[in-house]
Design a protein around this motif. Structure first.
Motif, PDB file in Angstrom:
ATOM      1  N   THR A  40       0.799  -1.228   0.000  1.00 45.93           N
ATOM      2  CA  THR A  40       0.000   0.000   0.000  1.00 45.93           C
ATOM      3  C   THR A  40       0.832   1.280   0.000  1.00 45.93           C
ATOM      4  N   GLY A  41       2.150   1.166   0.236  1.00 47.89           N
ATOM      5  CA  GLY A  41       2.968   2.367   0.365  1.00 47.89           C
ATOM      6  C   GLY A  41       2.810   3.054   1.703  1.00 47.89           C
ATOM      7  N   THR A  42       2.264   2.346   2.686  1.00 47.20           N
ATOM      8  CA  THR A  42       2.022   2.904   4.014  1.00 47.20           C
ATOM      9  C   THR A  42       3.281   2.789   4.870  1.00 47.20           C
ATOM     10  N   LEU A  43       3.572   3.860   5.613  1.00 52.80           N
ATOM     11  CA  LEU A  43       4.667   3.859   6.578  1.00 52.80           C
ATOM     12  C   LEU A  43       4.076   3.878   7.975  1.00 52.80           C
ATOM     13  N   GLY A  44       4.770   3.292   8.935  1.00 58.67           N
ATOM     14  CA  GLY A  44       4.242   3.239  10.291  1.00 58.67           C
ATOM     15  C   GLY A  44       5.299   3.507  11.345  1.00 58.67           C
ATOM     16  N   VAL A  45       4.911   4.233  12.383  1.00 56.86           N
ATOM     17  CA  VAL A  45       5.763   4.493  13.548  1.00 56.86           C
ATOM     18  C   VAL A  45       4.964   4.154  14.798  1.00 56.86           C
ATOM     19  N   VAL A  46       5.574   3.410  15.707  1.00 58.67           N
ATOM     20  CA  VAL A  46       4.950   3.125  17.000  1.00 58.67           C
ATOM     21  C   VAL A  46       5.748   3.839  18.088  1.00 58.67           C
ATOM     22  N   GLU A  47       5.033   4.475  19.022  1.00 58.88           N
ATOM     23  CA  GLU A  47       5.689   5.201  20.105  1.00 58.88           C
ATOM     24  C   GLU A  47       4.725   5.342  21.268  1.00 58.88           C
ATOM     25  N   SER A  48       5.195   5.899  22.369  1.00 62.28           N
ATOM     26  CA  SER A  48       4.406   5.857  23.596  1.00 62.28           C
ATOM     27  C   SER A  48       4.124   7.220  24.205  1.00 62.28           C
ATOM     28  N   GLU A  49       4.565   8.312  23.557  1.00 55.53           N
ATOM     29  CA  GLU A  49       4.434   9.622  24.185  1.00 55.53           C
ATOM     30  C   GLU A  49       3.527  10.586  23.428  1.00 55.53           C
ATOM     31  N   GLY A  50       3.193  10.284  22.197  1.00 59.07           N
ATOM     32  CA  GLY A  50       2.392  11.192  21.394  1.00 59.07           C
ATOM     33  C   GLY A  50       3.202  12.193  20.604  1.00 59.07           C
ATOM     34  N   ASN A  51       4.502  12.259  20.869  1.00 60.29           N
ATOM     35  CA  ASN A  51       5.347  13.188  20.126  1.00 60.29           C
ATOM     36  C   ASN A  51       5.421  12.804  18.649  1.00 60.29           C
ATOM     37  N   GLY A  52       5.394  11.501  18.385  1.00 60.64           N
ATOM     38  CA  GLY A  52       5.432  11.054  17.005  1.00 60.64           C
ATOM     39  C   GLY A  52       4.197  11.493  16.234  1.00 60.64           C
ATOM     40  N   ARG A  53       3.045  11.385  16.880  1.00 64.55           N
ATOM     41  CA  ARG A  53       1.805  11.806  16.238  1.00 64.55           C
ATOM     42  C   ARG A  53       1.859  13.292  15.875  1.00 64.55           C
ATOM     43  N   MET A  54       2.436  14.105  16.785  1.00 65.72           N
ATOM     44  CA  MET A  54       2.555  15.544  16.516  1.00 65.72           C
ATOM     45  C   MET A  54       3.485  15.793  15.323  1.00 65.72           C
ATOM     46  N   CYS A  55       4.613  15.092  15.290  1.00 68.11           N
ATOM     47  CA  CYS A  55       5.582  15.282  14.201  1.00 68.11           C
ATOM     48  C   CYS A  55       5.010  14.838  12.861  1.00 68.11           C
ATOM     49  N   LEU A  56       4.185  13.835  12.876  1.00 66.60           N
ATOM     50  CA  LEU A  56       3.693  13.245  11.640  1.00 66.60           C
ATOM     51  C   LEU A  56       2.449  13.928  11.088  1.00 66.60           C
ATOM     52  N   THR A  57       1.844  14.834  11.858  1.00 66.36           N
ATOM     53  CA  THR A  57       0.607  15.475  11.404  1.00 66.36           C
ATOM     54  C   THR A  57       0.693  16.994  11.314  1.00 66.36           C
ATOM     55  N   MET A  58       1.532  17.647  12.140  1.00 68.71           N
ATOM     56  CA  MET A  58       1.521  19.106  12.218  1.00 68.71           C
ATOM     57  C   MET A  58       2.323  19.815  11.115  1.00 68.71           C
ATOM     58  N   PRO A  59       3.535  19.367  10.770  1.00 65.20           N
ATOM     59  CA  PRO A  59       4.347  20.115   9.801  1.00 65.20           C
ATOM     60  C   PRO A  59       3.800  20.043   8.381  1.00 65.20           C
ATOM     61  N   GLN A  60       4.286  20.947   7.554  1.00 64.77           N
ATOM     62  CA  GLN A  60       3.916  20.954   6.142  1.00 64.77           C
ATOM     63  C   GLN A  60       4.709  19.924   5.342  1.00 64.77           C
ATOM     64  N   THR A  61       5.951  19.667   5.776  1.00 62.78           N
ATOM     65  CA  THR A  61       6.818  18.737   5.052  1.00 62.78           C
ATOM     66  C   THR A  61       7.261  17.626   5.987  1.00 62.78           C
TER      67      THR A  61
END
Length: 504
Positions: free
Chosen positions: A234-255
């Motif tokens: 599918t071309g899907t990438l995945g990151v697992v983490e426990s603090e929510g910082n990853g979710r912020m990095c993966l959704t907030m920036p433009q690039t």
């Protein structure tokens, strides 16, 4: 007609020397000697690994099919490595079809140059990062800093290591060697606008880090991530983490720029069903990880509008070419082998001189970066193990680390040629091939009692044998050899009594 020279097939290149964090500055025995003297480090690591082991044991015990999951995970990864070129092309096509751009990096130099160019194109001099061992491996942060770009680690442990001007010492918990008092001191010294009255309560430390990072999440337009898995289907990438910082990095920036080792690819989306059970239980001792973030290309109006995937080789193709060692590429970076390793628990991760410490690092690092000669620190890593087998029992994808260590030791000896060790083995072969020579050697061994003295053990041998006593004592040879005892009055009496008892 002119001749055509095809040449001989060559081994794929290793990671380039002098670039990245895949080679220490001293050999493992010397580095371990320094780390063993750090009692605080040993206490911190011992406490943390014991806690993780207990949690892991409990959650694994809940699954009646744990061994079946291990077998399935191993089969999926082995299949992926056997079809790696095909799956990588499939992944590239799927990512491109969803609006992403794929870049191929042969080594650390290529990857660093690609990421730097992509960040400069955004006109930002700052990036936020979600924990990525691949970027640690190539020392991306240092390369960006040299080009005027500041990278902010957002994982709490990575942030502690970064602010402490330190190196990570664990795959999953990079700051495992730090206790909360040390973390407080780092925050007070390095973190802007921190409350000078900050204490070492974990909640207060986490709140200070959250306040420091929240502004960066909201304002920095570029994020760099790693990837736990890349799904070819599918071309899907995945990151697992426990603090929510990853979710912020993966959704907030433009690039968003993702740097992924090519071995992280898996064939199908449904394969996640297996790994999302194996990984959290093996790494943090949890039934599931708190945050699982997955993204596929670009979605207009939602999340980053520019997505780049950098596929990193950096010696992985060389490891893949080794029929025995290639199974090290099956690693899912859970750190279970570190948490059960008696050597790692006592020396910590810094002694390995690599992004990848512990048992898996002892086999993966030499394969990525090579073992070039006797003076290369990497040539000592395969010997940084007791071969107890605990790492194999703990590995969720059943990597036979002990066998890989033995194979790498064999490769190191073969490259070293005829040296002191080979001469010693040859001499032993000559002595043991004759009963007479062996008897003489046994008698000669009794001279070792002179070296032992009154303390009853040999602590120091003269060069070139001093390596044997660098980390161990040798028991004093007995006063009599077995042959001498057998022929003595005492020996004959004991044997006669034993025969008499056997006849009754």
């Amino acid at each position: 007609m002119s001749g055509v020279t095809l040449g001989l097939p060559s081994f794929p290149p290793r990671a380039p020397k002098g670039v990245g964090f895949l080679r220490g500055t001293e050999k493992f025995p010397a580095a371990a000697h320094h780390e063993l003297a750090n009692t605080q480090l040993r206490s911190n690591i011992g406490k943390a690994t014991r806690t993780i082991r207990a949690k892991r044991r409990n959650v694994i015990g809940e699954l009646p099919d744990w061994q079946d999951l291990r077998d399935t995970g191993a089969a999926i990864k082995t299949d992926a490595m056997n079809r790696l070129p095909q799956l990588l092309e499939q992944l590239e096509a799927a990512v491109t079809a969803r609006g992403g751009i794929v870049h191929w990096a042969a080594d650390a130099n290529d990857a660093n140059a690609i990421v730097t160019r992509l960040v400069r194109a955004t006109r930002s001099d700052e990036v936020i990062k979600v924990k990525s061992m691949a970027t640690q491996e190539i020392e991306l942060n240092e390369h960006l800093a040299a080009n005027g770009i500041h990278a902010y680690e957002t994982d709490l442990a990575e942030l502690i290591v970064q602010l402490g001007h330190d190196k990570p010492s664990h795959i999953l918990v990079p700051a495992i060697h730090r206790n909360r008092s040390e973390i407080r001191e780092i925050f007070l010294r390095e973190m802007a606008d921190v409350d000078p009255g900050l204490d070492d309560d974990p909640q207060h430390l986490a709140a200070a880090a959250r306040k420091f990072l929240r502004h960066k999440f909201m304002t920095v337009p570029v994020a760099i991530s790693g990837a736990n898995f890349g799904i070819a289907e599918t071309g899907t990438l995945g990151v697992v983490e426990s603090e929510g910082n990853g979710r912020m990095c993966l959704t907030m920036p433009q690039t968003l720029i993702t740097v992924m080792g090519i071995e992280k690819v898996i064939p199908r989306y449904t394969d996640l069903e297996v790994f999302l059970q194996l990984l959290p239980r093996s790494s943090t001792g949890e039934r599931m990880n708190p945050y699982t973030s997955m993204w596929t290309g670009v979605t207009p109006g939602d999340g980053p509008q520019n997505f780049h995937l950098v596929l990193l080789d950096n010696g992985r193709t060389a490891a893949l070419a080794d029929a025995v060692g290639r199974q090290a590429l099956n690693c899912i970076r859970c750190s279970a082998c570190l948490n059960v390793c008696p050597v790692y628990e006592r020396t910590g991760g810094h002694a390995y001189g690599s992004t990848y410490p512990g048992p898996i690092g002892a086999v993966l690092t030499p394969q990525l970066a090579g073992m070039d000669g006797k003076s290369d620190p990497n040539s000592t890593l395969p010997f940084a193990s007791s071969l107890c087998g605990a790492c194999y029992d703990a590995c969720p994808v059943k990597i036979d680390i002990p066998s890989l260590l033995v194979e790498l030791r064999h490769q190191k000896v073969e490259k070293s040629g005829f040296g002191i060790e080979a001469a010693a083995m040859k001499a032993a072969s000559v002595v043991m091939s004759s009963a007479g020579r062996f008897a003489v050697a046994q008698k000669a061994a009794g001279l070792g009692r002179v070296l032992a003295g009154k303390k009853g053990k040999i602590s120091t041998l003269p060069p070139p044998l001093n390596g044997w006593t660098a980390t161990r004592d040798i028991p004093t040879p007995p006063k009599q050899t077995f042959r001498q005892w057998w022929d003595s009055t005492q020996g004959r009496a004991v044997i006669a009594a034993a025969r008499k008892d056997a006849q009754q």
